[in-house]
Design a protein around this motif. Structure first.
Motif, PDB file in Angstrom:
ATOM      1  N   ARG A 107       0.843  -1.194   0.000  1.00  0.00           N
ATOM      2  CA  ARG A 107       0.000   0.000   0.000  1.00  0.00           C
ATOM      3  C   ARG A 107       0.874   1.239   0.000  1.00  0.00           C
ATOM      4  N   VAL A 108       0.436   2.253  -0.723  1.00  0.00           N
ATOM      5  CA  VAL A 108       1.181   3.508  -0.797  1.00  0.00           C
ATOM      6  C   VAL A 108       0.269   4.666  -0.418  1.00  0.00           C
ATOM      7  N   ARG A 109       0.892   5.754  -0.032  1.00  0.00           N
ATOM      8  CA  ARG A 109       0.168   6.961   0.369  1.00  0.00           C
ATOM      9  C   ARG A 109       0.227   7.970  -0.774  1.00  0.00           C
ATOM     10  N   LEU A 110      -0.945   8.418  -1.216  1.00  0.00           N
ATOM     11  CA  LEU A 110      -1.001   9.380  -2.304  1.00  0.00           C
ATOM     12  C   LEU A 110      -0.477  10.741  -1.845  1.00  0.00           C
ATOM     13  N   SER A 111      -0.218  11.599  -2.809  1.00  0.00           N
ATOM     14  CA  SER A 111       0.286  12.938  -2.476  1.00  0.00           C
ATOM     15  C   SER A 111      -0.714  13.708  -1.629  1.00  0.00           C
ATOM     16  N   ARG A 112      -2.001  13.518  -1.902  1.00  0.00           N
ATOM     17  CA  ARG A 112      -3.051  14.154  -1.106  1.00  0.00           C
ATOM     18  C   ARG A 112      -4.328  13.352  -1.264  1.00  0.00           C
ATOM     19  N   THR A 113      -5.040  13.182  -0.157  1.00  0.00           N
ATOM     20  CA  THR A 113      -6.306  12.445  -0.159  1.00  0.00           C
ATOM     21  C   THR A 113      -7.350  13.266   0.580  1.00  0.00           C
ATOM     22  N   CYS A 120     -10.691   4.849   0.392  1.00  0.00           N
ATOM     23  CA  CYS A 120      -9.996   4.240  -0.740  1.00  0.00           C
ATOM     24  C   CYS A 120      -8.581   3.841  -0.335  1.00  0.00           C
ATOM     25  N   ARG A 121      -8.025   2.867  -1.030  1.00  0.00           N
ATOM     26  CA  ARG A 121      -6.676   2.365  -0.780  1.00  0.00           C
ATOM     27  C   ARG A 121      -5.908   2.339  -2.092  1.00  0.00           C
ATOM     28  N   TYR A 123      -2.326   1.061  -4.184  1.00  0.00           N
ATOM     29  CA  TYR A 123      -1.272   0.048  -4.243  1.00  0.00           C
ATOM     30  C   TYR A 123      -0.393   0.350  -5.452  1.00  0.00           C
ATOM     31  N   ARG A 124       0.896   0.058  -5.297  1.00  0.00           N
ATOM     32  CA  ARG A 124       1.826   0.327  -6.407  1.00  0.00           C
ATOM     33  C   ARG A 124       2.772  -0.851  -6.601  1.00  0.00           C
ATOM     34  N   THR A 125       2.950  -1.249  -7.869  1.00  0.00           N
ATOM     35  CA  THR A 125       3.976  -2.208  -8.247  1.00  0.00           C
ATOM     36  C   THR A 125       4.641  -1.684  -9.513  1.00  0.00           C
ATOM     37  N   ARG A 126       5.970  -1.546  -9.460  1.00  0.00           N
ATOM     38  CA  ARG A 126       6.750  -0.886 -10.512  1.00  0.00           C
ATOM     39  C   ARG A 126       6.191   0.521 -10.736  1.00  0.00           C
ATOM     40  N   GLU A 127       5.805   0.868 -11.977  1.00  0.00           N
ATOM     41  CA  GLU A 127       5.245   2.210 -12.206  1.00  0.00           C
ATOM     42  C   GLU A 127       3.724   2.196 -12.254  1.00  0.00           C
ATOM     43  N   TRP A 128       3.116   1.062 -11.946  1.00  0.00           N
ATOM     44  CA  TRP A 128       1.671   0.924 -12.033  1.00  0.00           C
ATOM     45  C   TRP A 128       1.016   1.237 -10.693  1.00  0.00           C
ATOM     46  N   LEU A 129      -0.098   1.972 -10.757  1.00  0.00           N
ATOM     47  CA  LEU A 129      -0.845   2.363  -9.552  1.00  0.00           C
ATOM     48  C   LEU A 129      -2.269   1.838  -9.656  1.00  0.00           C
ATOM     49  N   ARG A 130      -2.763   1.337  -8.541  1.00  0.00           N
ATOM     50  CA  ARG A 130      -4.133   0.835  -8.451  1.00  0.00           C
ATOM     51  C   ARG A 130      -4.813   1.506  -7.267  1.00  0.00           C
ATOM     52  N   ILE A 131      -5.908   2.192  -7.501  1.00  0.00           N
ATOM     53  CA  ILE A 131      -6.678   2.861  -6.453  1.00  0.00           C
ATOM     54  C   ILE A 131      -8.023   2.154  -6.349  1.00  0.00           C
ATOM     55  N   ARG A 132      -8.295   1.605  -5.184  1.00  0.00           N
ATOM     56  CA  ARG A 132      -9.521   0.833  -4.967  1.00  0.00           C
ATOM     57  C   ARG A 132     -10.353   1.473  -3.866  1.00  0.00           C
ATOM     58  N   CYS A 133     -11.665   1.618  -4.124  1.00  0.00           N
ATOM     59  CA  CYS A 133     -12.615   2.162  -3.152  1.00  0.00           C
ATOM     60  C   CYS A 133     -13.678   1.085  -2.901  1.00  0.00           C
ATOM     61  N   PRO A 134     -13.469   0.198  -1.916  1.00  0.00           N
ATOM     62  CA  PRO A 134     -14.331  -0.987  -1.762  1.00  0.00           C
ATOM     63  C   PRO A 134     -15.728  -0.698  -1.245  1.00  0.00           C
ATOM     64  N   GLU A 135     -15.931   0.405  -0.530  1.00  0.00           N
ATOM     65  CA  GLU A 135     -17.235   0.659   0.085  1.00  0.00           C
ATOM     66  C   GLU A 135     -18.040   1.737  -0.627  1.00  0.00           C
ATOM     67  N   ILE A 201     -15.527  11.115  -6.538  1.00  0.00           N
ATOM     68  CA  ILE A 201     -14.081  11.254  -6.332  1.00  0.00           C
ATOM     69  C   ILE A 201     -13.432  11.623  -7.661  1.00  0.00           C
ATOM     70  N   VAL A 202     -12.478  12.538  -7.612  1.00  0.00           N
ATOM     71  CA  VAL A 202     -11.683  12.907  -8.781  1.00  0.00           C
ATOM     72  C   VAL A 202     -10.234  12.540  -8.493  1.00  0.00           C
ATOM     73  N   VAL A 203      -9.649  11.719  -9.370  1.00  0.00           N
ATOM     74  CA  VAL A 203      -8.245  11.320  -9.260  1.00  0.00           C
ATOM     75  C   VAL A 203      -7.448  12.096 -10.306  1.00  0.00           C
ATOM     76  N   GLN A 204      -6.398  12.789  -9.865  1.00  0.00           N
ATOM     77  CA  GLN A 204      -5.542  13.554 -10.758  1.00  0.00           C
ATOM     78  C   GLN A 204      -4.104  13.059 -10.642  1.00  0.00           C
ATOM     79  N   GLU A 205      -3.476  12.821 -11.783  1.00  0.00           N
ATOM     80  CA  GLU A 205      -2.085  12.347 -11.804  1.00  0.00           C
ATOM     81  C   GLU A 205      -1.301  13.156 -12.820  1.00  0.00           C
ATOM     82  N   GLN A 206      -0.128  13.617 -12.397  1.00  0.00           N
ATOM     83  CA  GLN A 206       0.745  14.323 -13.319  1.00  0.00           C
ATOM     84  C   GLN A 206       2.199  14.141 -12.900  1.00  0.00           C
ATOM     85  N   TRP A 207       3.071  14.114 -13.908  1.00  0.00           N
ATOM     86  CA  TRP A 207       4.508  14.037 -13.664  1.00  0.00           C
ATOM     87  C   TRP A 207       5.198  14.893 -14.728  1.00  0.00           C
TER      88      TRP A 207
END
Length: 219
Positions: A107-113, A120-121, A123-135, A201-207
């Protein structure tokens, strides 16, 4: 005069007996002495300890002992969340992770939640990110803008007797130069009735090229 002397002698003998039996008199035995002797008999204290009677030795032992065959309850351990950039990102794109890789992903912590994404939780493996909101009751997920390469959505089927889907997740790669915005929607009251699609929920990603690490937010 002899009858009177005999009467006085009897009265004196009665007073002496009463004084001898009175509490506090020298040599007097307490009224409940037989009962005290019974409770102090050999084995009585051991029996009280075994039964755990209140106020008797052993009562505290029984109160703190769990049910036979069941271990004592322990508080669940907190799951550690690593920083999003705790591990370096690969320089070259990698393939999409398998289900086994996601299962072992930390499990990883996002820049801001924000509060909306508190359940939501990530998870990261290599450069891939998975955001799951089970409830979260998810009605739709959409990519509002940005790169579509590797982006995938899932919405869980209804469960628990409900007719509404419960739970959803988003997966995408994080690579230098990426920019994307993903929106997760739910149901709510509106002009279209109780099943109006509303943003949740709005997810924003930038690099950016000049930044050392990506920024990913969910709010």
């Amino acid at each position: 005069m002899r009858p009177r002397v005999a009467l006085l002698a009897l009265m004196a003998a009665g007073m002496v007996g009463a004084l001898a039996a009175a509490p506090g008199a020298p040599g007097a035995q307490p009224k409940d002495a037989p009962r005290a002797a019974a409770t102090g008999a050999p084995g009585a204290q051991a029996k009280a300890a075994a039964t755990g009677a209140p106020g008797k030795p052993g009562a505290q032992t029984k109160a703190t002992t769990g049910a036979p065959g069941k271990p004592p309850a322990t508080a669940p351990e907190a799951v550690e969340e690593r920083p999003l950039d705790a591990d370096p990102f690969p320089a070259e794109p990698s393939r999409q992770p398998t289900a086994a890789e996601w299962k072992a992903a930390p499990r990883v912590r996002l820049s801001r939640t924000g509060p909306a994404a508190a359940g939501c939780r990530a998870y990261r493996t290599r450069e891939w990110l998975r955001i799951r909101c089970p409830e979260l009751t998810v009605s739709a997920i959409s990519l509002l803008g940005g790169k579509t390469e590797g982006v995938a959505f899932w919405i869980d089927p209804p469960r628990g007797g409900s007719e509404l889907p419960r739970g959803g997740e988003v997966m995408f790669p994080i690579r230098r130069g990426d920019r994307r915005v993903i929106q997760i929607l739910t149901f709510g009251p509106g002009y279209d009735g109780p099943f109006t699609l509303l943003p949740a929920i709005v997810v924003q990603e930038q690099w950016l090229d000049d930044e050392p690490a990506p920024t990913v937010t969910a709010s």
